[in-house]
Enzyme design. Structure first.
Site, PDB file in Angstrom:
ATOM      1  N   GLN A  50       0.800  -1.222   0.000  1.00 53.45           N
ATOM      2  CA  GLN A  50       0.000   0.000   0.000  1.00 53.45           C
ATOM      3  C   GLN A  50       0.836   1.277   0.000  1.00 53.45           C
ATOM      4  O   GLN A  50       0.334   2.337  -0.356  1.00 53.45           O
ATOM      5  CB  GLN A  50      -0.953  -0.018   1.198  1.00 53.45           C
ATOM      6  CG  GLN A  50      -1.978  -1.144   1.100  1.00 53.45           C
ATOM      7  CD  GLN A  50      -2.909  -1.204   2.293  1.00 53.45           C
ATOM      8  OE1 GLN A  50      -2.596  -1.837   3.284  1.00 53.45           O
ATOM      9  NE2 GLN A  50      -4.050  -0.562   2.198  1.00 53.45           N
ATOM     10  N   HIS A  70      -1.925  -5.065 -12.502  1.00 51.94           N
ATOM     11  CA  HIS A  70      -1.424  -4.906 -13.880  1.00 51.94           C
ATOM     12  C   HIS A  70      -2.338  -5.587 -14.889  1.00 51.94           C
ATOM     13  O   HIS A  70      -2.571  -5.065 -15.970  1.00 51.94           O
ATOM     14  CB  HIS A  70      -0.022  -5.513 -14.010  1.00 51.94           C
ATOM     15  CG  HIS A  70       1.018  -4.776 -13.224  1.00 51.94           C
ATOM     16  ND1 HIS A  70       2.257  -5.281 -12.936  1.00 51.94           N
ATOM     17  CD2 HIS A  70       0.974  -3.548 -12.639  1.00 51.94           C
ATOM     18  CE1 HIS A  70       2.945  -4.403 -12.213  1.00 51.94           C
ATOM     19  NE2 HIS A  70       2.182  -3.351 -12.018  1.00 51.94           N
ATOM     20  N   ASP A  83       2.387   0.436  -7.977  1.00 45.14           N
ATOM     21  CA  ASP A  83       3.740   0.472  -8.575  1.00 45.14           C
ATOM     22  C   ASP A  83       4.621   1.541  -7.921  1.00 45.14           C
ATOM     23  O   ASP A  83       5.798   1.332  -7.710  1.00 45.14           O
ATOM     24  CB  ASP A  83       3.659   0.779 -10.082  1.00 45.14           C
ATOM     25  CG  ASP A  83       3.126  -0.404 -10.875  1.00 45.14           C
ATOM     26  OD1 ASP A  83       2.769  -1.427 -10.260  1.00 45.14           O
ATOM     27  OD2 ASP A  83       3.074  -0.296 -12.118  1.00 45.14           O
ATOM     28  N   ARG A 108       3.949  -0.074  13.046  1.00 44.37           N
ATOM     29  CA  ARG A 108       3.639  -1.388  12.471  1.00 44.37           C
ATOM     30  C   ARG A 108       3.717  -1.277  10.950  1.00 44.37           C
ATOM     31  O   ARG A 108       2.966  -0.509  10.348  1.00 44.37           O
ATOM     32  CB  ARG A 108       2.230  -1.837  12.906  1.00 44.37           C
ATOM     33  CG  ARG A 108       1.832  -3.143  12.268  1.00 44.37           C
ATOM     34  CD  ARG A 108       0.447  -3.635  12.687  1.00 44.37           C
ATOM     35  NE  ARG A 108       0.163  -4.826  11.916  1.00 44.37           N
ATOM     36  CZ  ARG A 108      -0.944  -5.046  11.203  1.00 44.37           C
ATOM     37  NH1 ARG A 108      -1.921  -4.172  11.227  1.00 44.37           N
ATOM     38  NH2 ARG A 108      -1.074  -6.137  10.500  1.00 44.37           N
ATOM     39  N   HIS A 153       1.072  -9.336   4.531  1.00 40.10           N
ATOM     40  CA  HIS A 153      -0.104  -8.465   4.463  1.00 40.10           C
ATOM     41  C   HIS A 153      -0.633  -8.509   3.020  1.00 40.10           C
ATOM     42  O   HIS A 153      -0.461  -7.556   2.243  1.00 40.10           O
ATOM     43  CB  HIS A 153       0.281  -7.046   4.887  1.00 40.10           C
ATOM     44  CG  HIS A 153      -0.874  -6.174   5.261  1.00 40.10           C
ATOM     45  ND1 HIS A 153      -0.982  -5.546   6.474  1.00 40.10           N
ATOM     46  CD2 HIS A 153      -1.984  -5.813   4.578  1.00 40.10           C
ATOM     47  CE1 HIS A 153      -2.099  -4.828   6.527  1.00 40.10           C
ATOM     48  NE2 HIS A 153      -2.734  -4.984   5.366  1.00 40.10           N
ATOM     49  N   ASN A 197      -1.784 -10.937   8.411  1.00 36.04           N
ATOM     50  CA  ASN A 197      -2.778  -9.888   8.575  1.00 36.04           C
ATOM     51  C   ASN A 197      -4.112 -10.325   7.973  1.00 36.04           C
ATOM     52  O   ASN A 197      -4.192 -10.620   6.775  1.00 36.04           O
ATOM     53  CB  ASN A 197      -2.326  -8.605   7.870  1.00 36.04           C
ATOM     54  CG  ASN A 197      -3.327  -7.482   8.084  1.00 36.04           C
ATOM     55  OD1 ASN A 197      -3.465  -6.974   9.205  1.00 36.04           O
ATOM     56  ND2 ASN A 197      -4.065  -7.119   7.055  1.00 36.04           N
ATOM     57  N   GLU A 198      -5.132 -10.367   8.791  1.00 37.03           N
ATOM     58  CA  GLU A 198      -6.515 -10.607   8.366  1.00 37.03           C
ATOM     59  C   GLU A 198      -6.698 -11.825   7.464  1.00 37.03           C
ATOM     60  O   GLU A 198      -7.177 -11.707   6.323  1.00 37.03           O
ATOM     61  CB  GLU A 198      -7.069  -9.350   7.686  1.00 37.03           C
ATOM     62  CG  GLU A 198      -7.017  -8.143   8.584  1.00 37.03           C
ATOM     63  CD  GLU A 198      -7.909  -7.001   8.110  1.00 37.03           C
ATOM     64  OE1 GLU A 198      -8.358  -7.039   6.953  1.00 37.03           O
ATOM     65  OE2 GLU A 198      -8.179  -6.102   8.916  1.00 37.03           O
ATOM     66  N   ASN A 335      -7.868  -6.059  14.466  1.00 38.63           N
ATOM     67  CA  ASN A 335      -8.134  -4.983  13.510  1.00 38.63           C
ATOM     68  C   ASN A 335      -9.629  -4.701  13.601  1.00 38.63           C
ATOM     69  O   ASN A 335     -10.452  -5.485  13.130  1.00 38.63           O
ATOM     70  CB  ASN A 335      -7.793  -5.420  12.078  1.00 38.63           C
ATOM     71  CG  ASN A 335      -6.294  -5.601  11.868  1.00 38.63           C
ATOM     72  OD1 ASN A 335      -5.504  -5.418  12.796  1.00 38.63           O
ATOM     73  ND2 ASN A 335      -5.907  -5.950  10.659  1.00 38.63           N
ATOM     74  N   TYR A 337     -12.759  -2.079  12.904  1.00 39.75           N
ATOM     75  CA  TYR A 337     -13.232  -0.888  12.190  1.00 39.75           C
ATOM     76  C   TYR A 337     -14.709  -0.609  12.422  1.00 39.75           C
ATOM     77  O   TYR A 337     -15.130   0.529  12.477  1.00 39.75           O
ATOM     78  CB  TYR A 337     -13.011  -1.046  10.678  1.00 39.75           C
ATOM     79  CG  TYR A 337     -11.560  -0.938  10.263  1.00 39.75           C
ATOM     80  CD1 TYR A 337     -11.021   0.276   9.875  1.00 39.75           C
ATOM     81  CD2 TYR A 337     -10.727  -2.054  10.277  1.00 39.75           C
ATOM     82  CE1 TYR A 337      -9.690   0.402   9.494  1.00 39.75           C
ATOM     83  CE2 TYR A 337      -9.397  -1.950   9.901  1.00 39.75           C
ATOM     84  CZ  TYR A 337      -8.881  -0.725   9.511  1.00 39.75           C
ATOM     85  OH  TYR A 337      -7.567  -0.613   9.151  1.00 39.75           O
ATOM     86  N   GLU A 404      -5.119  -2.450  14.220  1.00 37.83           N
ATOM     87  CA  GLU A 404      -5.658  -1.497  13.246  1.00 37.83           C
ATOM     88  C   GLU A 404      -6.989  -0.955  13.737  1.00 37.83           C
ATOM     89  O   GLU A 404      -7.785  -1.693  14.340  1.00 37.83           O
ATOM     90  CB  GLU A 404      -5.906  -2.138  11.873  1.00 37.83           C
ATOM     91  CG  GLU A 404      -4.678  -2.351  11.043  1.00 37.83           C
ATOM     92  CD  GLU A 404      -4.986  -2.940   9.670  1.00 37.83           C
ATOM     93  OE1 GLU A 404      -6.066  -2.645   9.103  1.00 37.83           O
ATOM     94  OE2 GLU A 404      -4.138  -3.699   9.184  1.00 37.83           O
TER      95      GLU A 404
END
Ligand code: BGC
Length: 497
Positions: A50, A70, A83, A108, A153, A197-198, A335, A337, A404
């Protein structure tokens, strides 16, 4: 007279707007001690794909997200890629400056597996990739910031996908070898590790619903296999750390689980929903009995038989693996939200088979909840407090780190809604601590605006904005960065915004 009337009228309209705004912004009542414990840690998080960019620089191999962006550009809302992203690979010093301004104790970040092993396998070991993260870790420590490293991740090396990725049990060995490389190179300085992660999310989206790479349509079967292999890969890495590294490195190894709380007046419905979400990974790791939650084992076996299958779609976790997995984490990363109300499904959900169909619950949001820009993100701080209490009661008060928690918008620097989200969720964490929950740290997602997976750059979670159109990718603090810094400095939640 007319003027006075107009002033009164305008005044009343403004105050109504403020009142309406107040009612709709998210808030959470304070209970107990207004200060976080002195050893409570505060951080921010990012993930390699990310933010890093440099997708093919210094020997890095392609990951499944490189391939996805891509070759399937229509799958990303704004048809962008990671990219270049925030170019953190070349501009880590700008991230470091932001971290120092925030005064966080922890950062993190995740390591890109295909920078370390471009094909995913040890035979492709890439020293330049290893050196890059050595630099990051050293700079953090030189500035008094502890690294918390996520090993995986979402960005699986593309070559490993050719053999089925997480649907192939061989992934367990590949992951252990890669993790061992990380412990050997960084474990002298990194004391906090997050293996995966998740896993629930990447398995469901990538191996069930096919809207994430590797786009496998295997709902209710291959996604369960992916979860099973992820759980085993995590536990195997934990055991290797304990037996080979812990004595000299003294770190902690955990896992970051995606979570939401399920609200209902019916405790059996709450329990059912929690077991099908958090429980998928948390029960085998942290419950007294180990293994997958009983309700899942029984129901999925029964559903599988009804479908004419010869065995359950949920792999069996008995014997050796059940034992290896039980207790295989020093903390649970949460995490968090958002949350939902849940009720028993009125009509069957999802495809047959699928996790939705097995789950058999309808999820409902409350129109009163304020909403972030992400479609799924409602502000429900009470869910944060409740999930922490659920973990306290269900998993013997295991150590928790909020790995998170964050709010999305269009990227305005004057991000009052993010401040309200942060304030109310940290209040919920503090209330839970005051109620005996073993929460040791909080990590906001995210340090900077970044590539938000399928949403591309159209949705922003950062405390810092990134000038994506400029080659220098300048970072600018938002109002929320200042507010978070005050929380960290005072270990309390300022009322004035
Ligand atoms: C992920 C992040 C993501 C965030 C917001 C979490 O699911 O770990 O990578 O950006 O949520 O969607």
């Amino acid at each position: 007279m007319l003027l006075v009337f107009l002033i009164l009228l305008v005044g009343s309209v403004i105050s109504q707007c403020i009142a309406t705004k107040d009612q709709t912004t998210c808030s959470h009542p304070a209970k107990g001690n207004p200060k976080f414990p002195s050893n409570f840690t505060f951080g921010v998080a990012t993930a390699a794909y990310q933010i890093e960019g440099a997708w093919n620089i210094d020997g890095k191999g392609p990951s499944i997200w490189d391939d996805f962006t891509h070759n399937y550009p229509h799958m990303i809302d704004d048809r962008t890629t990671g990219d270049i992203a925030a170019d953190s690979y070349h501009r880590f010093n700008q991230d470091l400056k932001a971290l120092k301004e925030l005064k966080v104790t922890h950062y993190r970040f995740s390591i890109s597996w295909s920078r370390i092993y471009p094909t995913g396998d040890i035979s492709s070991r890439n020293q330049k990739g290893i050196d890059y993260y050595n630099g990051v870790i050293d700079k953090l420590l030189a500035n008094g910031i502890q690294p918390m490293v996520t090993m995986f991740h979402f960005d699986l090396p593309f070559e490993l996908q050719k053999i089925g990725g997480l649907a192939n049990p061989l992934i367990i060995n590949y992951f252990v070898t890669y993790a061992t490389e990380l412990f050997e190179n960084y474990g002298d300085r990194v004391k906090s590790w997050v293996t995966l992660n998740e896993p629930l999310l990447y398995c469901k989206s990538g191996y069930g619903e096919a809207n994430y790479p590797p786009q496998i349509e295997g709902a209710g079967i291959i996604d369960y296999l992916c979860m099973d292999h992820s759980l085993k890969a995590h536990a195997a890495v934990y055991r290797v750390y304990k037996s080979r590294f812990y004595n000299r490195q003294h770190g902690k190894v955990g896992i970051a689980l995606d979570s939401q709380f399920s609200l209902s007046n019916d405790s059996a419905v709450v329990n059912r929903a929690m077991q099908y979400n958090l429980g998928f990974f948390a029960h085998p790791l942290f419950s007294k009995s180990g293994g997958y939650p009983k309700i899942l084992v029984e129901e999925i076996a029964e559903n599988s038989l009804k479908e004419g299958r010869i065995e359950s779609r949920l792999p069996d976790l008995s014997g050796k693996w059940k034992h290896i997995i039980k207790g295989a984490a020093d903390f649970v990363g949460i995490n968090y939200y958002t949350s939902r109300y849940v009720v028993r499904a009125k009509t069957p959900n999802g495809k047959n088979p699928s996790l939705e169909r097995d789950y058999d619950l309808d999820e409902i949001s409350d129109p009163k909840w304020t909403r972030g820009l992400s479609r799924w993100l409602y502000c429900v701080p009470e869910g944060m407090e409740s999930i922490l209490k659920f973990i306290r009661d269900e998993y013997d008060n295991v150590e928790v780190i909020i790995t998170e928690n964050g709010y999305s918008d269009k990227g305005d620097l004057n991000d009052l809604d993010r401040i309200h989200y942060l304030k109310s969720h940290l209040q919920a964490v503090l209330n839970a601590i005051n109620d005996g929950c073993n929460v040791r740290g909080y990590i906001y997602w995210s340090l900077i605006d970044n590539f938000e997976w399928q949403r591309g750059y159209s949705v922003k979670f950062g405390l810092y904005s990134v000038n994506m159109s400029s080659p220098a990718k300048e970072r600018t603090p938002k109002k929320s960065a200042e507010y978070y810094r005050r929380i960290i400095e005072t270990h309390s939640i300022p009322d004035d915004i």
